[in-house]
Design an enzyme around this catalytic site. Structure first.
Site, PDB file in Angstrom:
ATOM      1  CG  ASP A 212      38.523  43.867  41.707  1.00 21.07           C
ATOM      2  OD1 ASP A 212      39.147  43.086  40.958  1.00 21.07           O
ATOM      3  OD2 ASP A 212      37.465  43.557  42.267  1.00 21.07           O
ATOM      4  N   GLY A 238      45.019  46.768  40.690  1.00 18.00           N
ATOM      5  CA  GLY A 238      46.068  45.792  40.946  1.00 18.00           C
ATOM      6  C   GLY A 238      45.512  44.391  40.976  1.00 18.00           C
ATOM      7  CG  ASP A 239      46.367  39.815  40.153  1.00 18.22           C
ATOM      8  OD1 ASP A 239      45.745  39.290  41.112  1.00 18.22           O
ATOM      9  OD2 ASP A 239      46.760  39.153  39.179  1.00 18.22           O
ATOM     10  CG  PHE A 240      43.680  39.822  45.579  1.00 17.54           C
ATOM     11  CD1 PHE A 240      43.747  38.446  45.572  1.00 17.54           C
ATOM     12  CD2 PHE A 240      42.459  40.428  45.293  1.00 17.54           C
ATOM     13  CE1 PHE A 240      42.649  37.680  45.279  1.00 17.54           C
ATOM     14  CE2 PHE A 240      41.345  39.663  45.002  1.00 17.54           C
ATOM     15  CZ  PHE A 240      41.442  38.280  44.990  1.00 17.54           C
ATOM     16  CG  HIS A 258      34.167  31.903  48.249  1.00 18.07           C
ATOM     17  ND1 HIS A 258      32.798  31.801  48.236  1.00 18.07           N
ATOM     18  CD2 HIS A 258      34.483  32.877  47.346  1.00 18.07           C
ATOM     19  CE1 HIS A 258      32.298  32.674  47.369  1.00 18.07           C
ATOM     20  NE2 HIS A 258      33.305  33.332  46.820  1.00 18.07           N
TER      21      HIS A 258
END
Length: 350
Positions: A212, A238-240, A258
């Site tokens: 996250d 991190g940033d997915f 979602h």
């Protein structure tokens, strides 16, 4: 392929036709229930009753309310089920005591207030979204919850709300998925690790990770130390939307997809399929719409997602199955979970 037949098959109740004109009016006025709850949160009703029950007169005085509407207000909250009334004395109901008092572990009021702001002050924002397809008050390119990450107080409220949601889901996922086949997992978008901590406590042989935003790191360390699982939980900052997701035997996406455009959902599942070994699994859960699109609560949740999130909406298990099969996974289970959630489990062929 096996399907858990007790997970998604459920009787569909056929609503009675509306005949009474006042019933029609009450449908149109259903937003008043939301305003009632939000007003009680704003006025501090649940927090005050958490200190001590009281009569209408006592609560009016303690909260500084005008006596004109106080009794009807409190009785309406009791009729809604969030308060209890015993004679003339009001107290919080069990759900309010758990989820509507600031500072308590299961508090969802901050998240409710935040998402209500996202949706606007009334359902006019729904009509606007239906006309334009745009969420209320947000740039179409905004990353979900970007504003929350910048505000420490709102972030704590958000994390508390996430804990209350996955706090209900975690024990069932720990019980019903066969973790004995695996030694590690990573929870994508796992916030401060509440779900991961639950899985680790239930299965001491597991090592778990959470991927996250870096801002979540200190919160996760705090929770992991409190649960006694710091030696088995790893944080991946991190940033997915940008970074590749880390590998493990099982990759979990919980209440994540979602919020994303469909092409990103496909890409994340494809990444997960690459990140797991043969025999590994990808678990996706969200408040999915039933395949026959008849369960009203999840359809409403989808509309709420569309109003508050630039690319958000709920999807069906069949949709998720398609994305998994595109990624080379075989869907082996569809599980109904608490909090209106459905999990789809895809496995990589050995």
């Amino acid at each position: 392929m096996t399907t858990d037949n007790d997970t998604w098959t459920q009787p569909v109740s056929v609503p009675r036709p509306i005949d009474d004109p006042f019933d029609i009016l009450l449908v149109g006025w259903s937003f008043v229930r939301g305003n009632l709850l939000m007003s009680a949160l704003e006025l501090g009703v649940f927090e005050e009753l958490g200190k001590a029950p009281g009569t209408a007169e006592q609560i009016t005085q303690r909260l500084g309310l005008h006596p004109r509407g106080a009794r009807d207000f409190l009785d309406a909250l009791a009729a809604l089920g969030v308060l209890e009334r015993d004679g003339d004395v009001y107290r919080n109901g069990p759900a309010a005591d758990r989820h509507l008092i600031p500072g308590r572990h299961g508090f969802v009021g901050g998240f409710l207030a935040m998402t209500t702001q996202f949706m606007g002050t009334g359902w006019g924002s729904l009509a606007s979204m239906l006309r334009t397809g745009d969420p209320h008050g947000q740039d179409a390119g905004t990353v979900p919850f970007e504003q929350v990450f910048r505000d420490p107080e709102r972030l704590r409220q958000f994390l508390s709300a996430m804990d209350s949601l996955n706090g209900a889901i975690g024990p069932e996922l720990a019980r019903r998925f066969d973790w004995s086949r695996h030694s590690s997992f990573v929870d994508i978008g796992g916030a401060r690790g509440n779900l991961a901590g639950t899985l680790l406590l239930a299965h001491p042989h597991l090592a778990g990770g959470v991927f996250d935003r870096p801002v979540m790191g200190p919160f996760l360390e705090e929770l992991a130390e409190d649960r006694g699982v710091l030696d088995r939980m790893t944080f991946h900052g991190g940033d997915f939307f940008v970074d590749r997701i880390p590998g493990a035997d099982v990759v979990i996406f919980g209440n994540v997809l979602h919020d994303c455009p469909v092409e990103i959902r496909r890409d994340l599942i494809a990444q997960a399929a690459e990140a797991i070994p043969p025999g590994g699994a990808v678990v996706v859960y969200d408040p999915m719409i039933d395949d026959e699109r008849r369960v009203v609560d999840n359809l409403l949740l989808s509309l709420i997602m569309m109003v508050q999130s630039p690319a958000g909406n709920e999807y069906t298990p069949a949709d998720c199955r398609g994305w998994m099969e595109e990624a080379g996974l075989q869907v082996e289970e569809v599980l109904k979970l608490p909090a209106h959630a459905t999990a789809v489990v895809g496995r990589k062929p050995a």
